[in-house]
Design a protein around this motif. Structure first.
Motif, mmCIF file in Angstrom:
data_model
loop_
_atom_site.group_PDB
_atom_site.id
_atom_site.type_symbol
_atom_site.label_atom_id
_atom_site.label_comp_id
_atom_site.label_asym_id
_atom_site.label_seq_id
_atom_site.Cartn_x
_atom_site.Cartn_y
_atom_site.Cartn_z
ATOM 1 N N GLN A 173 0.833 -1.210 0.000
ATOM 2 C CA GLN A 173 0.000 0.000 0.000
ATOM 3 C C GLN A 173 0.862 1.251 0.000
ATOM 4 O OE1 GLN A 173 -2.754 0.874 -1.031
ATOM 5 N NE2 GLN A 173 -4.318 0.914 0.592
ATOM 6 N N ILE A 174 2.005 1.188 0.662
ATOM 7 C CA ILE A 174 2.946 2.319 0.621
ATOM 8 C C ILE A 174 3.382 2.567 -0.822
ATOM 9 C CG2 ILE A 174 5.288 3.057 1.234
ATOM 10 C CD1 ILE A 174 4.902 1.624 3.928
ATOM 11 N N SER A 175 3.706 1.507 -1.543
ATOM 12 C CA SER A 175 4.121 1.651 -2.946
ATOM 13 C C SER A 175 3.001 2.216 -3.804
ATOM 14 C CB SER A 175 4.563 0.288 -3.501
ATOM 15 O OG SER A 175 5.681 -0.211 -2.808
ATOM 16 N N VAL A 176 1.781 1.737 -3.564
ATOM 17 C CA VAL A 176 0.618 2.237 -4.314
ATOM 18 C C VAL A 176 0.423 3.728 -4.067
ATOM 19 C CG1 VAL A 176 -1.903 2.101 -4.532
ATOM 20 C CG2 VAL A 176 -0.554 0.003 -4.385
ATOM 21 N N LYS A 177 0.531 4.117 -2.796
ATOM 22 C CA LYS A 177 0.331 5.519 -2.445
ATOM 23 C C LYS A 177 1.454 6.405 -2.996
ATOM 24 C CE LYS A 177 -2.399 4.790 1.758
ATOM 25 N NZ LYS A 177 -3.576 5.504 1.250
ATOM 26 N N LYS A 178 2.678 5.901 -2.994
ATOM 27 C CA LYS A 178 3.789 6.689 -3.526
ATOM 28 C C LYS A 178 3.633 6.895 -5.033
ATOM 29 C CE LYS A 178 7.471 5.890 -0.163
ATOM 30 N NZ LYS A 178 8.838 5.336 0.069
ATOM 31 N N TYR A 179 3.149 5.875 -5.716
ATOM 32 C CA TYR A 179 2.910 6.027 -7.147
ATOM 33 C C TYR A 179 1.828 7.081 -7.387
ATOM 34 C CZ TYR A 179 1.249 5.104 -11.855
ATOM 35 O OH TYR A 179 0.851 5.249 -13.157
ATOM 36 N N ALA A 180 0.758 6.994 -6.605
ATOM 37 C CA ALA A 180 -0.324 7.969 -6.737
ATOM 38 C C ALA A 180 0.174 9.377 -6.421
ATOM 39 C CB ALA A 180 -1.484 7.599 -5.818
ATOM 40 N N LEU A 181 1.020 9.490 -5.389
ATOM 41 C CA LEU A 181 1.571 10.798 -5.024
ATOM 42 C C LEU A 181 2.415 11.380 -6.154
ATOM 43 C CD1 LEU A 181 2.613 10.505 -1.263
ATOM 44 C CD2 LEU A 181 1.132 12.245 -2.273
ATOM 45 N N GLY A 182 3.151 10.520 -6.840
ATOM 46 C CA GLY A 182 3.944 10.994 -7.969
ATOM 47 C C GLY A 182 3.060 11.579 -9.058
ATOM 48 N N GLN A 183 1.954 10.920 -9.341
ATOM 49 C CA GLN A 183 1.015 11.424 -10.348
ATOM 50 C C GLN A 183 0.348 12.717 -9.873
ATOM 51 O OE1 GLN A 183 1.185 10.017 -13.255
ATOM 52 N NE2 GLN A 183 2.538 8.465 -12.359
ATOM 53 N N VAL A 184 0.057 12.783 -8.586
ATOM 54 C CA VAL A 184 -0.560 13.992 -8.030
ATOM 55 C C VAL A 184 0.383 15.186 -8.165
ATOM 56 C CG1 VAL A 184 -1.273 15.110 -5.876
ATOM 57 C CG2 VAL A 184 -2.134 12.833 -6.440
ATOM 58 N N LYS A 185 1.652 14.986 -7.823
ATOM 59 C CA LYS A 185 2.623 16.081 -7.915
ATOM 60 C C LYS A 185 2.790 16.546 -9.360
ATOM 61 C CE LYS A 185 5.215 14.721 -3.782
ATOM 62 N NZ LYS A 185 4.820 15.891 -2.981
ATOM 63 N N ARG A 186 2.832 15.590 -10.287
ATOM 64 C CA ARG A 186 2.903 15.973 -11.711
ATOM 65 C C ARG A 186 1.645 16.733 -12.117
ATOM 66 N NH1 ARG A 186 4.841 10.626 -11.702
ATOM 67 N NH2 ARG A 186 7.082 10.482 -12.139
ATOM 68 N N GLY A 187 0.524 16.300 -11.576
ATOM 69 C CA GLY A 187 -0.730 16.976 -11.877
ATOM 70 C C GLY A 187 -0.755 18.405 -11.359
ATOM 71 N N ILE A 188 -0.235 18.619 -10.165
ATOM 72 C CA ILE A 188 -0.205 19.962 -9.584
ATOM 73 C C ILE A 188 0.676 20.891 -10.429
ATOM 74 C CG2 ILE A 188 0.578 21.315 -7.606
ATOM 75 C CD1 ILE A 188 -0.286 19.005 -5.806
ATOM 76 N N ILE A 189 1.834 20.374 -10.848
ATOM 77 C CA ILE A 189 2.742 21.186 -11.667
ATOM 78 C C ILE A 189 2.094 21.537 -13.005
ATOM 79 C CG2 ILE A 189 4.935 21.160 -12.920
ATOM 80 C CD1 ILE A 189 6.050 19.425 -10.620
ATOM 81 N N ALA A 190 1.496 20.535 -13.653
ATOM 82 C CA ALA A 190 0.846 20.780 -14.949
ATOM 83 C C ALA A 190 -0.360 21.695 -14.794
ATOM 84 C CB ALA A 190 0.416 19.444 -15.566
ATOM 85 N N ASN A 191 -1.089 21.518 -13.709
ATOM 86 C CA ASN A 191 -2.258 22.360 -13.424
ATOM 87 C C ASN A 191 -1.847 23.812 -13.251
ATOM 88 O OD1 ASN A 191 -3.955 23.784 -11.199
ATOM 89 N ND2 ASN A 191 -5.323 22.158 -11.883
ATOM 90 N N ASP A 192 -0.787 24.032 -12.488
ATOM 91 C CA ASP A 192 -0.302 25.393 -12.240
ATOM 92 C C ASP A 192 0.169 26.051 -13.532
ATOM 93 O OD1 ASP A 192 0.665 27.585 -10.430
ATOM 94 O OD2 ASP A 192 2.591 26.963 -11.241
ATOM 95 N N HIS A 193 0.916 25.293 -14.335
ATOM 96 C CA HIS A 193 1.431 25.831 -15.608
ATOM 97 C C HIS A 193 0.285 26.196 -16.542
ATOM 98 C CE1 HIS A 193 4.048 26.453 -19.027
ATOM 99 N NE2 HIS A 193 3.381 25.540 -19.721
ATOM 100 N N LEU A 194 -0.721 25.330 -16.603
ATOM 101 C CA LEU A 194 -1.852 25.569 -17.500
ATOM 102 C C LEU A 194 -2.670 26.770 -17.049
ATOM 103 C CD1 LEU A 194 -3.457 24.732 -19.943
ATOM 104 C CD2 LEU A 194 -4.605 22.990 -18.553
ATOM 105 N N MET A 195 -2.845 26.930 -15.751
ATOM 106 C CA MET A 195 -3.591 28.094 -15.256
ATOM 107 C C MET A 195 -2.866 29.392 -15.581
ATOM 108 S SD MET A 195 -5.673 27.339 -11.737
ATOM 109 C CE MET A 195 -4.300 26.918 -10.693
ATOM 110 N N VAL A 196 -1.544 29.375 -15.490
ATOM 111 C CA VAL A 196 -0.755 30.568 -15.830
ATOM 112 C C VAL A 196 -0.972 30.936 -17.299
ATOM 113 C CG1 VAL A 196 1.581 31.465 -16.148
ATOM 114 C CG2 VAL A 196 0.988 30.267 -14.036
ATOM 115 N N LEU A 197 -0.935 29.938 -18.170
ATOM 116 C CA LEU A 197 -1.116 30.183 -19.605
ATOM 117 C C LEU A 197 -2.520 30.724 -19.918
ATOM 118 C CD1 LEU A 197 0.602 27.052 -21.207
ATOM 119 C CD2 LEU A 197 1.509 29.377 -21.025
#
Length: 243
Positions: A204-228
């Motif tokens: 479950q730790i591995s599952v959550k870490k994978y999900a966290l990686g996708q979440v962090k990428r999502g936050i970065i992409a979300n922020d960049h897109l909002m700026v544009l």
């Protein structure tokens, strides 16, 4: 005005000024053609203005959707990080851990990302996205909603499946949770030594870490897109940082 030009033509013909009449007729035709071209240009300009207005309305809706995504992603980023930290303390410990009785709060919790893509779906399905002039914005929109969303959805589905199929049945059968979902620490310590609980926690730790990686990428992409989008709409830019 038409009568005026007709009068001039008739006057020229009456005076046998055919060459001048011919030149005048050609000039009149050119004026008509130019008038038609100007009318078409104005009509095209009006249609383009309407199209750009519709695109901006869609971008405003997308911006609102992205703000909802931002709230959700930052929530999961904070909560799942806490769950991972707690589960790692249990996995690395050889004895009691503070809060062990609340193991299920972290073990059976998973990211359940909800899509907020009405604005993008409308822009895409209408075909108006192909008329956007801002290539970087168009590319970022496609990347976020086609790639980032796919990864978040995949991570959510996998976490849900593992938790519902493996974690919850094991917890009900082996951990005997109380009505408030707490567990006796003695049972947890015993099962860590005699059952698959340690394996479930590590996985479950591995599952959550994978999900966290996708979440962090999502936050970065979300922020960049909002700026544009804010730049495209002439709004003030506000940048967020992932901790």
């Amino acid at each position: 005005m038409i009568k005026f030009f007709r009068h001039i033509r008739q006057h020229m013909l009456a005076q046998n000024k055919f060459s001048k009449y011919l030149l005048y007729a050609i000039g009149e035709i050119l004026l008509v053609v130019i008038g038609i071209l100007l009318a078409l240009q104005i009509n095209n300009w009006n249609e383009d203005q309407i199209l750009q207005t519709d695109i901006h309305k869609s971008l405003a809706q997308i911006l609102s959707d992205l703000q909802q995504d931002q709230i959700e992603l930052e929530y999961f980023n904070g909560v799942e990080a806490k769950h991972v930290s707690f589960l790692e303390r249990i996995a690395d410990s050889r004895g009691p851990v503070a809060g062990l009785e609340r193991l299920l709060e972290s073990l059976d919790h998973y990211m359940d990302f909800s899509k907020n893509n009405n604005g993008y779906s409308g822009l895409k399905n209408s075909g108006k996205i192909s008329y956007m002039d801002n290539a970087e914005l168009k590319l970022s929109l496609t990347h976020y909603y086609e790639k980032i969303y796919e990864n978040l959805d995949s991570a959510s589905n996998f976490a849900e499946t593992f938790t519902n199929d493996r974690v919850i049945p094991f917890a009900i059968e082996n951990l005997k949770p109380h009505g408030d979902f707490t567990i006796d620490q003695e049972i947890v310590l015993e099962k860590l030594e005699t059952s698959n609980l340690q394996y479930l926690i590590n996985y479950q730790i591995s599952v959550k870490k994978y999900a966290l990686g996708q979440v962090k990428r999502g936050i970065i992409a979300n922020d960049h897109l909002m700026v544009l989008i804010k730049k495209e709409l002439g709004l003030k830019e506000e940048r967020n940082q992932v901790q």
